[in-house]
Design an enzyme around this catalytic site. Structure first.
Site, PDB file in Angstrom:
ATOM      1  N   ASP A   1       0.860  -1.181   0.000  1.00  0.00           N
ATOM      2  CA  ASP A   1       0.000   0.000   0.000  1.00  0.00           C
ATOM      3  C   ASP A   1       0.901   1.237   0.000  1.00  0.00           C
ATOM      4  O   ASP A   1       1.833   1.341   0.810  1.00  0.00           O
ATOM      5  CB  ASP A   1      -0.885  -0.030   1.262  1.00  0.00           C
ATOM      6  CG  ASP A   1      -1.969   1.030   1.214  1.00  0.00           C
ATOM      7  OD1 ASP A   1      -3.058   0.731   0.714  1.00  0.00           O
ATOM      8  OD2 ASP A   1      -1.702   2.165   1.671  1.00  0.00           O
TER       9      ASP A   1
ATOM     10  N   ASN B   1      -2.795  12.875  -3.593  1.00  0.00           N
ATOM     11  CA  ASN B   1      -3.992  13.287  -4.347  1.00  0.00           C
ATOM     12  C   ASN B   1      -4.474  14.677  -3.918  1.00  0.00           C
ATOM     13  O   ASN B   1      -4.788  15.525  -4.751  1.00  0.00           O
ATOM     14  CB  ASN B   1      -5.121  12.281  -4.129  1.00  0.00           C
ATOM     15  CG  ASN B   1      -5.066  11.149  -5.143  1.00  0.00           C
ATOM     16  OD1 ASN B   1      -4.457  11.289  -6.196  1.00  0.00           O
ATOM     17  ND2 ASN B   1      -5.686  10.028  -4.816  1.00  0.00           N
TER      18      ASN B   1
ATOM     19  N   HIS C   1      -5.266  14.517  -8.670  1.00  0.00           N
ATOM     20  CA  HIS C   1      -5.393  13.107  -9.052  1.00  0.00           C
ATOM     21  C   HIS C   1      -4.447  12.673 -10.177  1.00  0.00           C
ATOM     22  O   HIS C   1      -3.967  11.533 -10.156  1.00  0.00           O
ATOM     23  CB  HIS C   1      -6.856  12.781  -9.394  1.00  0.00           C
ATOM     24  CG  HIS C   1      -7.710  12.716  -8.164  1.00  0.00           C
ATOM     25  ND1 HIS C   1      -7.811  11.579  -7.384  1.00  0.00           N
ATOM     26  CD2 HIS C   1      -8.462  13.655  -7.546  1.00  0.00           C
ATOM     27  CE1 HIS C   1      -8.603  11.827  -6.354  1.00  0.00           C
ATOM     28  NE2 HIS C   1      -9.013  13.081  -6.434  1.00  0.00           N
TER      29      HIS C   1
ATOM     30  N   ASP D   1      -2.169   9.402 -10.067  1.00  0.00           N
ATOM     31  CA  ASP D   1      -2.076   8.388 -11.122  1.00  0.00           C
ATOM     32  C   ASP D   1      -0.620   8.131 -11.508  1.00  0.00           C
ATOM     33  O   ASP D   1      -0.215   6.987 -11.730  1.00  0.00           O
ATOM     34  CB  ASP D   1      -2.869   8.828 -12.367  1.00  0.00           C
ATOM     35  CG  ASP D   1      -4.378   8.710 -12.156  1.00  0.00           C
ATOM     36  OD1 ASP D   1      -4.792   8.170 -11.109  1.00  0.00           O
ATOM     37  OD2 ASP D   1      -5.133   9.185 -13.028  1.00  0.00           O
TER      38      ASP D   1
ATOM     39  N   GLU E   1      -4.855   2.492  -3.911  1.00  0.00           N
ATOM     40  CA  GLU E   1      -3.391   2.474  -3.922  1.00  0.00           C
ATOM     41  C   GLU E   1      -2.845   1.160  -3.368  1.00  0.00           C
ATOM     42  O   GLU E   1      -1.699   1.077  -2.961  1.00  0.00           O
ATOM     43  CB  GLU E   1      -2.832   3.660  -3.126  1.00  0.00           C
ATOM     44  CG  GLU E   1      -3.071   3.625  -1.612  1.00  0.00           C
ATOM     45  CD  GLU E   1      -4.430   4.201  -1.189  1.00  0.00           C
ATOM     46  OE1 GLU E   1      -5.379   4.140  -1.995  1.00  0.00           O
ATOM     47  OE2 GLU E   1      -4.526   4.682  -0.049  1.00  0.00           O
TER      48      GLU E   1
END
Lengths: 70, 332
Positions: free
Chosen positions: B201, B209, B214, B218, B244
């Site tokens: 994670d 974010n 965002h 990404d 994630e």
């Protein structure tokens, strides 16, 4: 080239593979004609292949959409 | 243009595994293709053969009541060695096949035409073949038709493979990954082999974010997945489980090897400079769970890895923690 996937909105991820399939079907039709295969058999074969792939494509699109919204 | 890879057997097997088609039941799209080949080429036997390490598996076969044969007697195992079609006009006159049990015994193969099923990255994972029980020639036109049908087989396989991939990261989707974990559990139980499931994670992903937007998030996900894929062996699998969080399946790996691999990936991610805001740095936490006898379904195994991942987070993040061996945590 015949658009065998009309009315289906194909996402970018699958557009390449769908286009290749159309090209391969076109090549197959040309090969079958050159070999002298009866037009009816060609039509039946292509219809079956396209219907089958179309169903798979729709399933794949639904699956992709599910992933996007997960 | 793709480069055929005839001598990379491990890569070929990995390509075959990626299609996730071995040991699966017959399906209509492949059945239609073999039926049509049988019809058009006027042969009694036609098959979509996938060549595994020791066996050839028939995803679809017409005219024979079998699902597999040993690779050692497979005609298609010869076909996958080159880019060209393999033609055998009379197997009894061909030294490669004249003593083959499929020639001398049932189904008494006498002639064969096979074309490779080549993946877009150049691996011949199997062949589409037309077989007769009398000697015969196959014309160029017939081979052209067989090639077109073979391309359609690969199109079917590719469509399924792409639908199982997360478009952003190239990792398997959760569904695809869990399916693979399920299969690995069966293999571990059947063959007593060791495998390791890792959950990772990205630490403080929400901050990325919220702070950078965002698109930046990404980019982080893409970079982390890419670092993992580069660090994994060809038979290992990466899946995006959601947000994630990623899963990694390390096949034929013991607990120590699993922790070592996770640690290598942790360092790789910590060393990334993601091309955002002048070089964003991120870390990840890892939970490492070797297969255990108590694991009977994917949820069990994932829960074990998740528990270890939680410990890694609680212990300060950017670290790897093994399930049932929390004291051995490798701190960064």
């Amino acid at each position: 080239m015949l658009d065998s996937f009309y009315e289906i909105e194909i996402p970018d991820e699958l557009s390449g593979v769908a286009t290749r399939h159309q090209q391969h079907v076109a090549e197959l039709v040309s090969g079958l004609r050159s070999f002298g295969v009866d037009d009816q058999l060609i039509e039946r074969s292509v219809d079956e292949l396209i219907a089958s792939y179309r169903a798979e494509l729709v399933t794949a699109i639904k699956r992709l959409k599910r992933h996007c919204h997960a | 243009m793709r480069e055929p890879k005839f001598h990379d057997e491990e890569g070929r097997i990995a390509a075959l595994i990626r299609y996730d088609v071995l040991d699966t039941p017959p399906e209509a799209p492949f059945e239609k293709i073999t039926l049509l080949v049988k019809d058009v080429l006027q042969v009694p036997i036609c098959a979509v053969s996938l060549v595994d390490r020791e066996q050839q598996w028939f995803k679809s076969i017409q005219g024979l009541d079998t699902r597999e044969t040993p690779r050692s007697i497979s005609f298609c195992a010869h076909t996958i060695r080159t880019d060209e079609a393999l033609i055998v006009t009379d197997a009894l006159q061909d030294p490669r096949f004249s003593t083959n049990p499929l020639v001398l015994g049932e189904p008494h193969i006498r002639s064969y035409a096979g074309v490779p099923l080549q993946s877009p990255d150049g691996y011949n994972v199997g062949a589409l073949c037309a077989i007769d029980v009398v000697p015969r020639e196959f014309s160029d036109a017939q081979l052209g038709i067989l090639r077109s049908f073979a391309s359609l087989v690969v199109d079917e396989l590719e469509l399924r493979r792409i639908a199982e991939r997360d478009h952003l990261t190239g990792a398997l989707t959760r569904r695809g990954f869990v399916e693979q974990v399920k299969k690995e559990i069966s293999r571990c139980r059947r063959h007593g082999r060791e495998s390791v499931l890792v959950l990772l994670d990205i630490d403080h992903f929400k901050r990325v974010n919220d702070g950078h937007g965002h698109p930046a998030g990404d980019s982080v996900l893409k970079a982390a997945a890419s670092a993992c894929l580069e660090g994994l062996r060809e038979n290992d699998l990466l899946g995006r489980l959601g947000g994630e969080e990623f899963g990694i399946l390390l096949t034929e790996t013991d607990a120590g090897g699993g922790l070592e691999a996770a640690e290598k990936l942790r360092k790789a991610i910590a060393g990334l400079r993601v091309d955002v805001a002048g070089g964003l740095r991120v870390t990840a936490s890892f939970g490492v769970a070797p297969f255990a006898a108590s694991v009977s379904k994917p949820e069990d195994w994932i829960a074990r890895a998740d528990e270890a991942l939680y410990s890694a987070k609680r212990g300060g993040r950017n670290r790897c923690v093994a399930a049932n061996a929390l004291a051995d945590a490798i701190a960064a």
